[in-house]
Design a protein around this motif. Structure first.
Motif, short mmCIF file in Angstrom:
data_model
loop_
_atom_site.label_atom_id
_atom_site.label_comp_id
_atom_site.label_asym_id
_atom_site.label_seq_id
_atom_site.Cartn_x
_atom_site.Cartn_y
_atom_site.Cartn_z
N MET A 1 0.84 -1.18 0.00
CA MET A 1 0.00 0.00 0.00
C MET A 1 0.89 1.24 0.00
SD MET A 1 -2.86 1.30 2.74
CE MET A 1 -3.91 -0.09 2.52
N ALA A 2 0.49 2.24 -0.76
CA ALA A 2 1.27 3.47 -0.88
C ALA A 2 1.01 4.39 0.31
CB ALA A 2 0.88 4.18 -2.17
N ASN A 3 1.90 5.32 0.48
CA ASN A 3 1.76 6.35 1.50
C ASN A 3 1.62 7.70 0.83
OD1 ASN A 3 1.99 4.67 3.78
ND2 ASN A 3 4.20 4.68 3.62
N LEU A 4 1.07 8.65 1.58
CA LEU A 4 0.91 10.01 1.09
C LEU A 4 1.78 10.96 1.90
CD1 LEU A 4 -2.97 10.11 0.75
CD2 LEU A 4 -1.32 9.81 -1.08
N SER A 5 2.49 11.83 1.23
CA SER A 5 3.24 12.90 1.88
C SER A 5 2.33 14.12 1.88
CB SER A 5 4.53 13.19 1.12
OG SER A 5 5.18 14.30 1.69
N ILE A 6 2.07 14.65 3.06
CA ILE A 6 1.14 15.77 3.19
C ILE A 6 1.87 16.95 3.81
CG2 ILE A 6 -1.05 16.52 4.17
CD1 ILE A 6 -1.69 13.47 4.50
N LYS A 7 1.81 18.10 3.13
CA LYS A 7 2.49 19.31 3.59
C LYS A 7 1.46 20.42 3.80
CE LYS A 7 6.09 22.59 2.29
NZ LYS A 7 7.09 22.95 1.26
N LEU A 8 1.55 21.10 4.93
CA LEU A 8 0.67 22.24 5.21
C LEU A 8 1.25 23.47 4.54
CD1 LEU A 8 -1.86 23.12 6.79
CD2 LEU A 8 -0.35 23.71 8.68
N VAL A 9 0.49 24.09 3.63
CA VAL A 9 0.99 25.24 2.88
C VAL A 9 0.27 26.54 3.21
CG1 VAL A 9 1.91 23.88 0.96
CG2 VAL A 9 -0.45 24.67 0.89
N LYS A 10 -0.82 26.47 3.98
CA LYS A 10 -1.53 27.68 4.40
C LYS A 10 -1.67 27.67 5.91
CE LYS A 10 -4.15 28.68 0.25
NZ LYS A 10 -5.44 29.10 -0.29
N SER A 11 -1.75 28.85 6.49
CA SER A 11 -1.81 29.01 7.93
C SER A 11 -3.11 28.48 8.52
CB SER A 11 -1.67 30.50 8.28
OG SER A 11 -1.83 30.70 9.65
N LEU A 12 -3.03 28.03 9.77
CA LEU A 12 -4.22 27.59 10.50
C LEU A 12 -4.88 28.75 11.25
CD1 LEU A 12 -2.90 24.22 11.95
CD2 LEU A 12 -4.42 24.55 10.01
N ASN A 13 -4.24 29.90 11.27
CA ASN A 13 -4.80 31.06 11.97
C ASN A 13 -6.12 31.48 11.34
OD1 ASN A 13 -2.64 31.18 13.67
ND2 ASN A 13 -1.59 32.81 12.54
N GLY A 14 -7.14 31.68 12.16
CA GLY A 14 -8.44 32.13 11.70
C GLY A 14 -9.30 31.04 11.11
N ARG A 15 -8.86 29.81 11.13
CA ARG A 15 -9.66 28.70 10.59
C ARG A 15 -10.66 28.21 11.64
NH1 ARG A 15 -8.29 29.65 5.42
NH2 ARG A 15 -6.05 29.60 5.22
N LEU A 16 -11.66 27.50 11.20
CA LEU A 16 -12.63 26.91 12.11
C LEU A 16 -11.96 25.87 13.00
CD1 LEU A 16 -15.60 26.34 9.64
CD2 LEU A 16 -15.35 28.21 11.28
N ASP A 17 -12.50 25.69 14.20
CA ASP A 17 -11.94 24.72 15.14
C ASP A 17 -11.88 23.32 14.54
OD1 ASP A 17 -11.56 26.68 17.04
OD2 ASP A 17 -13.41 26.23 18.13
N LYS A 18 -12.89 22.95 13.76
CA LYS A 18 -12.91 21.63 13.13
C LYS A 18 -11.75 21.46 12.16
CE LYS A 18 -17.88 20.73 13.09
NZ LYS A 18 -19.02 20.48 12.20
N GLN A 19 -11.44 22.52 11.41
CA GLN A 19 -10.36 22.45 10.45
C GLN A 19 -9.00 22.34 11.15
OE1 GLN A 19 -11.41 26.05 8.43
NE2 GLN A 19 -12.41 24.96 6.75
N VAL A 20 -8.83 23.09 12.23
CA VAL A 20 -7.59 23.03 12.99
C VAL A 20 -7.43 21.64 13.60
CG1 VAL A 20 -6.35 23.95 14.98
CG2 VAL A 20 -7.56 25.50 13.45
N ALA A 21 -8.52 21.08 14.13
CA ALA A 21 -8.48 19.74 14.73
C ALA A 21 -8.11 18.69 13.68
CB ALA A 21 -9.81 19.42 15.38
N THR A 22 -8.64 18.84 12.47
CA THR A 22 -8.31 17.90 11.40
C THR A 22 -6.83 17.98 11.05
OG1 THR A 22 -10.56 18.07 10.52
CG2 THR A 22 -8.87 17.20 9.04
N ALA A 23 -6.29 19.18 10.95
CA ALA A 23 -4.86 19.35 10.65
C ALA A 23 -4.01 18.74 11.76
CB ALA A 23 -4.53 20.82 10.48
#
Length: 60
Positions: A1-23
């Motif tokens: 099974m393959a793996n995914l490389s995931i990079k955060l490219v935008k800030s979490l500031n000002g995002r909804l709590d659900k989005q921050v929790a997912t990140a």
């Protein structure tokens, strides 16, 4: 099974709590953080929720 490389490219500031929790559940805390996750339905669902903030590539 393959793996995914995931990079955060935008800030979490000002995002909804659900989005921050997912990140955070992916192991991403600040811009430039990279994590490698298995390519499964759970990971794909998390990516779908905050995909506009991420850069995703496949790792063998």
């Amino acid at each position: 099974m393959a793996n995914l490389s995931i990079k955060l490219v935008k800030s979490l500031n000002g995002r909804l709590d659900k989005q921050v929790a997912t990140a955070h559940s992916l192991g991403l805390r600040k811009i430039g953080d990279i994590t490698v996750q298995p390519d499964n339905d759970s990971t794909r669902g998390k990516i779908a929720k905050i995909g506009y903030m991420l850069q995703v590539s496949e790792v063998k």
